[in-house]
Design a protein around this motif. Structure first.
Motif, PDB file in Angstrom:
ATOM      1  N   VAL A   1      -1.108  34.343  -1.434  1.00 47.24           N
ATOM      2  CA  VAL A   1      -0.363  34.449  -0.218  1.00 47.24           C
ATOM      3  C   VAL A   1       1.168  33.951  -0.557  1.00 47.24           C
ATOM      4  CG1 VAL A   1      -0.081  32.936   1.902  1.00 47.24           C
ATOM      5  CG2 VAL A   1      -2.210  33.649   1.214  1.00 47.24           C
ATOM      6  N   GLY A   2       2.105  34.768   0.009  1.00 42.72           N
ATOM      7  CA  GLY A   2       3.466  34.516  -0.473  1.00 42.72           C
ATOM      8  C   GLY A   2       4.089  33.434   0.600  1.00 42.72           C
ATOM      9  N   ILE A   3       4.397  32.387   0.317  1.00 43.89           N
ATOM     10  CA  ILE A   3       4.929  31.276   1.049  1.00 43.89           C
ATOM     11  C   ILE A   3       6.389  30.858   0.591  1.00 43.89           C
ATOM     12  CG2 ILE A   3       2.565  30.529   2.169  1.00 43.89           C
ATOM     13  CD1 ILE A   3       2.942  28.127   0.097  1.00 43.89           C
ATOM     14  N   ARG A   4       6.816  31.193  -0.493  1.00 45.20           N
ATOM     15  CA  ARG A   4       8.176  31.008  -0.987  1.00 45.20           C
ATOM     16  C   ARG A   4       8.803  32.063  -1.253  1.00 45.20           C
ATOM     17  NH1 ARG A   4       5.537  27.376  -5.309  1.00 45.20           N
ATOM     18  NH2 ARG A   4       4.722  25.616  -4.180  1.00 45.20           N
ATOM     19  N   TYR A   5      10.074  32.085  -0.670  1.00 51.78           N
ATOM     20  CA  TYR A   5      11.077  33.277  -0.816  1.00 51.78           C
ATOM     21  C   TYR A   5      12.664  32.992  -0.639  1.00 51.78           C
ATOM     22  CZ  TYR A   5      10.461  33.962   4.272  1.00 51.78           C
ATOM     23  OH  TYR A   5      10.630  33.801   5.557  1.00 51.78           O
ATOM     24  N   ALA A   6      13.117  33.690  -1.091  1.00 56.22           N
ATOM     25  CA  ALA A   6      15.062  33.457  -0.633  1.00 56.22           C
ATOM     26  C   ALA A   6      15.303  34.805  -0.317  1.00 56.22           C
ATOM     27  CB  ALA A   6      15.447  33.153  -2.154  1.00 56.22           C
ATOM     28  N   LEU A   7      16.454  34.519   0.711  1.00 57.27           N
ATOM     29  CA  LEU A   7      17.152  35.443   1.100  1.00 57.27           C
ATOM     30  C   LEU A   7      18.676  35.436   0.729  1.00 57.27           C
ATOM     31  CD1 LEU A   7      17.610  37.993   3.209  1.00 57.27           C
ATOM     32  CD2 LEU A   7      18.145  36.233   4.837  1.00 57.27           C
ATOM     33  N   VAL A   8      19.044  36.591  -0.011  1.00 52.61           N
ATOM     34  CA  VAL A   8      20.603  36.256  -0.708  1.00 52.61           C
ATOM     35  C   VAL A   8      21.226  37.289  -0.061  1.00 52.61           C
ATOM     36  CG1 VAL A   8      21.682  36.826  -2.951  1.00 52.61           C
ATOM     37  CG2 VAL A   8      19.201  35.657  -2.842  1.00 52.61           C
ATOM     38  N   LYS A   9      22.283  36.918   0.270  1.00 46.06           N
ATOM     39  CA  LYS A   9      23.429  37.898   1.181  1.00 46.06           C
ATOM     40  C   LYS A   9      24.832  37.725   0.408  1.00 46.06           C
ATOM     41  CE  LYS A   9      21.809  38.376   5.639  1.00 46.06           C
ATOM     42  NZ  LYS A   9      22.271  38.404   6.899  1.00 46.06           N
ATOM     43  N   LYS A  10      25.228  38.923  -0.006  1.00 42.16           N
ATOM     44  CA  LYS A  10      26.516  38.598  -0.789  1.00 42.16           C
ATOM     45  C   LYS A  10      27.632  38.094  -0.119  1.00 42.16           C
ATOM     46  CE  LYS A  10      29.806  42.036  -3.215  1.00 42.16           C
ATOM     47  NZ  LYS A  10      29.644  43.469  -3.238  1.00 42.16           N
ATOM     48  N   GLY A  11      28.314  37.104  -0.557  1.00 47.01           N
ATOM     49  CA  GLY A  11      29.274  36.347  -0.122  1.00 47.01           C
ATOM     50  C   GLY A  11      28.686  35.300   0.835  1.00 47.01           C
ATOM     51  N   LEU A  12      27.685  35.063   1.112  1.00 44.05           N
ATOM     52  CA  LEU A  12      26.894  34.041   1.914  1.00 44.05           C
ATOM     53  C   LEU A  12      25.962  33.013   1.065  1.00 44.05           C
ATOM     54  CD1 LEU A  12      26.178  35.747   5.300  1.00 44.05           C
ATOM     55  CD2 LEU A  12      28.199  34.507   4.670  1.00 44.05           C
ATOM     56  N   GLY A  13      25.512  33.535   0.000  1.00 44.40           N
ATOM     57  CA  GLY A  13      24.647  32.565  -0.882  1.00 44.40           C
ATOM     58  C   GLY A  13      23.240  32.830  -0.617  1.00 44.40           C
ATOM     59  N   ALA A  14      22.369  32.106  -0.842  1.00 40.64           N
ATOM     60  CA  ALA A  14      20.906  32.177  -0.545  1.00 40.64           C
ATOM     61  C   ALA A  14      20.201  31.227   0.459  1.00 40.64           C
ATOM     62  CB  ALA A  14      20.299  32.036  -1.925  1.00 40.64           C
ATOM     63  N   LEU A  15      19.471  31.763   1.267  1.00 43.37           N
ATOM     64  CA  LEU A  15      18.715  30.834   1.993  1.00 43.37           C
ATOM     65  C   LEU A  15      17.171  30.715   1.345  1.00 43.37           C
ATOM     66  CD1 LEU A  15      19.497  32.193   5.688  1.00 43.37           C
ATOM     67  CD2 LEU A  15      20.402  30.054   4.530  1.00 43.37           C
ATOM     68  N   ILE A  16      16.625  29.516   1.227  1.00 42.41           N
ATOM     69  CA  ILE A  16      15.481  29.241   0.569  1.00 42.41           C
ATOM     70  C   ILE A  16      14.604  28.867   1.542  1.00 42.41           C
ATOM     71  CG2 ILE A  16      14.116  28.118  -1.201  1.00 42.41           C
ATOM     72  CD1 ILE A  16      16.756  27.662  -2.635  1.00 42.41           C
ATOM     73  N   TYR A  17      13.399  29.901   1.446  1.00 44.41           N
ATOM     74  CA  TYR A  17      12.299  29.319   2.523  1.00 44.41           C
ATOM     75  C   TYR A  17      11.092  28.820   1.865  1.00 44.41           C
ATOM     76  CZ  TYR A  17      15.059  31.987   5.746  1.00 44.41           C
ATOM     77  OH  TYR A  17      16.340  32.349   6.558  1.00 44.41           O
ATOM     78  N   SER A  18      10.307  27.953   2.414  1.00 44.05           N
ATOM     79  CA  SER A  18       9.005  27.495   1.737  1.00 44.05           C
ATOM     80  C   SER A  18       8.029  27.508   2.927  1.00 44.05           C
ATOM     81  CB  SER A  18       9.232  26.464   0.868  1.00 44.05           C
ATOM     82  OG  SER A  18       7.815  26.107   0.428  1.00 44.05           O
ATOM     83  N   GLY A  19       6.796  27.618   2.738  1.00 44.84           N
ATOM     84  CA  GLY A  19       5.630  27.303   3.741  1.00 44.84           C
ATOM     85  C   GLY A  19       4.766  26.460   3.307  1.00 44.84           C
ATOM     86  N   LYS A  20       3.773  25.977   4.028  1.00 48.21           N
ATOM     87  CA  LYS A  20       2.894  24.839   3.624  1.00 48.21           C
ATOM     88  C   LYS A  20       1.414  25.610   3.972  1.00 48.21           C
ATOM     89  CE  LYS A  20       3.127  21.499   2.500  1.00 48.21           C
ATOM     90  NZ  LYS A  20       2.550  21.682   1.181  1.00 48.21           N
ATOM     91  N   GLY A  21       0.431  24.892   3.363  1.00 47.10           N
ATOM     92  CA  GLY A  21      -0.637  25.202   3.726  1.00 47.10           C
ATOM     93  C   GLY A  21      -1.465  24.222   4.500  1.00 47.10           C
ATOM     94  N   ILE A  22      -1.295  24.039   5.776  1.00 42.47           N
ATOM     95  CA  ILE A  22      -1.561  22.953   6.484  1.00 42.47           C
ATOM     96  C   ILE A  22      -3.169  23.113   6.910  1.00 42.47           C
ATOM     97  CG2 ILE A  22      -1.659  21.648   8.797  1.00 42.47           C
ATOM     98  CD1 ILE A  22       0.839  21.439   6.908  1.00 42.47           C
ATOM     99  N   VAL A  23      -4.118  22.241   6.300  1.00 40.00           N
ATOM    100  CA  VAL A  23      -5.630  22.481   6.797  1.00 40.00           C
ATOM    101  C   VAL A  23      -5.941  21.152   7.615  1.00 40.00           C
ATOM    102  CG1 VAL A  23      -6.118  24.158   4.981  1.00 40.00           C
ATOM    103  CG2 VAL A  23      -6.362  21.525   4.382  1.00 40.00           C
TER     104      VAL A  23
END
Length: 58
Positions: free
Chosen positions: A18-40
């Motif tokens: 399950v992909g719960i971590r990723y980054a969105l990189v935009k030229k000139g804007l840097g990167a946004l880092i996302y992460s999820g959790k496994g809430i049970v």
């Protein structure tokens, strides 16, 4: 952009995670880092927030 299965189908073998971590990189804007959790059932909300901070904060 949502969490979901990441993996492959093979000729007799498949593997998924399950992909719960990723980054969105935009030229000139840097990167946004996302992460999820496994809430049970039984998860402690304070511990889950602390773990999320560890995954996403420098």
């Amino acid at each position: 952009m949502y969490a979901g299965p990441v993996g492959l189908f093979g000729g007799g073998e498949s593997e998924f995670s399950v992909g719960i971590r990723y980054a969105l990189v935009k030229k000139g804007l840097g990167a946004l880092i996302y992460s999820g959790k496994g809430i049970v059932l039984g998860s402690d909300s304070s511990s889950e927030w602390n773990e999320l901070d560890l995954k996403t904060c420098p």
